[in-house]
Design a protein around this motif. Structure first.
Motif, short mmCIF file in Angstrom:
data_model
loop_
_atom_site.label_atom_id
_atom_site.label_comp_id
_atom_site.label_asym_id
_atom_site.label_seq_id
_atom_site.Cartn_x
_atom_site.Cartn_y
_atom_site.Cartn_z
N MET A 163 -54.23 42.49 -71.82
CA MET A 163 -55.39 41.62 -72.04
C MET A 163 -55.53 41.30 -73.53
O MET A 163 -55.40 42.19 -74.38
CB MET A 163 -56.67 42.29 -71.54
CG MET A 163 -57.92 41.44 -71.69
SD MET A 163 -59.41 42.27 -71.07
CE MET A 163 -59.03 42.34 -69.32
N ALA A 164 -55.77 40.04 -73.85
CA ALA A 164 -55.89 39.62 -75.25
C ALA A 164 -57.14 40.22 -75.89
O ALA A 164 -58.18 40.39 -75.25
CB ALA A 164 -55.95 38.09 -75.32
N GLN A 165 -57.01 40.54 -77.17
CA GLN A 165 -58.13 41.10 -77.91
C GLN A 165 -59.23 40.06 -78.09
O GLN A 165 -58.97 38.91 -78.44
CB GLN A 165 -57.65 41.59 -79.28
CG GLN A 165 -58.71 42.32 -80.08
CD GLN A 165 -58.16 42.87 -81.38
OE1 GLN A 165 -57.13 42.42 -81.88
NE2 GLN A 165 -58.84 43.86 -81.95
N ARG A 166 -60.49 40.47 -77.88
CA ARG A 166 -61.63 39.56 -78.05
C ARG A 166 -61.99 39.49 -79.53
O ARG A 166 -62.12 40.51 -80.21
CB ARG A 166 -62.83 40.04 -77.24
CG ARG A 166 -62.61 40.07 -75.74
CD ARG A 166 -63.86 40.52 -75.02
NE ARG A 166 -64.84 39.45 -74.92
CZ ARG A 166 -66.15 39.60 -75.08
NH1 ARG A 166 -66.65 40.78 -75.40
NH2 ARG A 166 -66.96 38.58 -74.94
N VAL A 167 -62.16 38.26 -80.03
CA VAL A 167 -62.45 38.10 -81.45
C VAL A 167 -63.72 37.27 -81.63
O VAL A 167 -64.10 36.47 -80.77
CB VAL A 167 -61.29 37.40 -82.21
CG1 VAL A 167 -60.01 38.19 -82.08
CG2 VAL A 167 -61.11 35.97 -81.74
N TYR A 190 -55.39 35.39 -79.22
CA TYR A 190 -56.63 36.14 -78.99
C TYR A 190 -57.49 35.48 -77.93
O TYR A 190 -57.32 34.29 -77.60
CB TYR A 190 -57.45 36.23 -80.28
CG TYR A 190 -56.80 36.95 -81.43
CD1 TYR A 190 -56.72 38.34 -81.45
CD2 TYR A 190 -56.30 36.24 -82.51
CE1 TYR A 190 -56.15 39.01 -82.53
CE2 TYR A 190 -55.73 36.89 -83.60
CZ TYR A 190 -55.65 38.28 -83.60
OH TYR A 190 -55.10 38.93 -84.66
N ASP A 191 -58.46 36.23 -77.45
CA ASP A 191 -59.53 35.69 -76.62
C ASP A 191 -60.72 35.45 -77.55
O ASP A 191 -61.37 36.39 -77.99
CB ASP A 191 -59.90 36.70 -75.53
CG ASP A 191 -61.14 36.28 -74.74
OD1 ASP A 191 -61.57 35.11 -74.85
OD2 ASP A 191 -61.70 37.14 -74.02
N ILE A 192 -60.97 34.18 -77.87
CA ILE A 192 -62.09 33.86 -78.76
C ILE A 192 -63.39 33.99 -77.98
O ILE A 192 -63.71 33.15 -77.13
CB ILE A 192 -61.95 32.45 -79.36
CG1 ILE A 192 -60.68 32.36 -80.21
CG2 ILE A 192 -63.17 32.11 -80.22
CD1 ILE A 192 -60.46 30.99 -80.84
#
Length: 412
Positions: free
Chosen positions: A1-5, A73-75
């Motif tokens: 899962m992409a990191q939330r930023v 990333y997951d913006i």
């Protein structure tokens, strides 16, 4: 899962920037700052934070960078700060709209950041405001002053931090400050436009608002005129119930008139003999130390609640306690070179002192501007009562010392 930023557009040199970084981390978000000059924000380096150099005045460039980040990333959200100007706030709204993220209405932000347009909309809605005129040259200023009557306040139609704002009591003072604003000394980020306003007298208050909810009201004191440099903030303001209700009503009517009501807003007013009069509506969170005072007094972390709103999470503005918090702003009494400071550690050790912050280091040249750039630090204190908080604050202030050597004169 992409990191939330969390994307932060620009930062805050002395204000809320680090608070937003800390709030993002506490919520499991990775903060990334996009800035025209990341080096101007010291905390980015000291905290080892990720930053990207980009022209934040260029919407297409920002979209390009955010699109590239989204591939990795997951913006979770985008927000920002009014540096170098409040136009950044409208850009944030446009970015949020482009990427389908929660955010403010950019059109509402833009019309609010233009103080003349803001005045027009408030007047049309019947919100009490000072008498005002717009001026583009010295002749316009002179005519507007004659129509409104002395004393008047002259200020740029677009700007923040009290930059270029001055109380003028005489015709000569009006002419002098007009020359300052139009003569090349003041830095304009758009075509020169001056607001000439009635000087409304009365205690100064700021309604701290999240969404359409007034969280509380701060009262502020200023240094000596003709400038409006803050010297102390107290939260919550000591107000009678009727006074508080009148201020809240006028503040919320300002939001409606300007099409605001999403996210943080702070509404500055003066409580006059004719009731609350709106001085300015700022479509953003008030800067340091206001969020800290709200958290100390009520247990409400406005910055964290804003980040939750930006990322689509449910926020909570329930008061956890009812204390009084106050901040004294440290301002130099002369221009010159700062030789030394003394007492911060002793002041910080006083029970009830929450924070002692100094922005300047020895050998720093100090040139007062007559606006918020004059701040060299602050002290925050809190306790269950107003009287106790003020006593703690004064004890801490009395321990702070500094030495400033005036700059040499031409004769020297």
């Amino acid at each position: 899962m992409a990191q939330r930023v969390l994307i932060l557009i620009e930062g805050s040199k002395f204000g809320n920037g680090l608070l937003y970084v800390q709030a993002a981390r506490s919520l499991g978000l990775h903060p990334i700052t996009l800035s025209t000059d990341p080096a101007r924000y010291e905390y980015l380096g000291t905290e080892g934070l990720e930053s990207i150099h980009v022209d934040t005045g260029n919407l297409e460039a920002l979209i390009h960078v955010c699109s590239r980040l989204r591939s990795t990333y997951d913006i979770a959200g985008i927000t920002g700060f009014p540096n170098p100007g409040e136009s950044v706030l409208a850009t944030v709204g446009k970015l949020c709209g482009y990427f389908g993220l929660p955010g403010p209405n950019p059109a509402s932000i833009e019309q609010c950041c233009d103080k003349f347009t803001q005045r027009q909309l408030l007047a049309e809605a019947g919100v009490p405001i000072p008498a005002y005129r717009l001026a583009a040259n010295a002749g316009d200023v002179k005519r507007a002053t004659a129509e409104i009557g002395l004393p008047v306040i002259l200020k740029p139609a677009v700007g923040c931090g009290s930059s270029g704002v001055r109380l003028c009591r005489t015709v000569d003072e009006v002419a002098e400050h007009t020359r300052h604003l139009l003569g090349g000394t003041h830095i304009w980020r758009s075509s020169p436009r001056i607001l000439v306003e009635e000087f409304v007298q009365g205690r100064h208050y700021t309604a701290q608002i999240m969404g359409k909810e007034v969280i509380g009201i701060t009262t502020s004191d200023f240094g000596p005129p003709p400038h409006f440099v803050y010297r102390q903030f107290t939260f919550p303001a000591p107000l009678a119930a009727e006074e508080r209700e009148r201020i809240e009503k006028v503040a919320l009517s300002s939001l409606q008139a300007l099409g605001l009501g999403w996210g943080p807003t702070n509404v500055e007013l003066r409580l006059t003999k004719r009731g609350p009069v709106v001085i300015e509506v700022n479509p953003r969170m008030a800067g340091t130390p206001d969020p800290e005072l709200v958290q100390l007094a009520y247990g409400i972390d406005l910055v964290t609640e804003h980040v939750k709103l930006v990322t689509g999470d449910e926020r909570n503005s329930r008061k956890l306690h009812a204390h009084t918090a106050a901040a004294r702003i440290l301002v130099p009494d002369r221009d010159g070179t700062l030789d030394w400071t003394d007492g911060p550690s002793r002041a910080a050790a006083i029970p009830g002192v929450a924070e002692v912050k100094l922005y300047v280091k020895p050998k720093t040249p100090i040139v007062r501007k007559g606006d918020d750039r004059d701040w060299i630090g602050y002290i925050i204190a809190t306790s269950p009562s107003l009287a106790q908080t003020e006593a703690i604050l004064q004890s801490a202030v009395d321990l702070i010392g500094c030495s400033i050597t005036p700059f040499p004169t031409l004769d020297e």
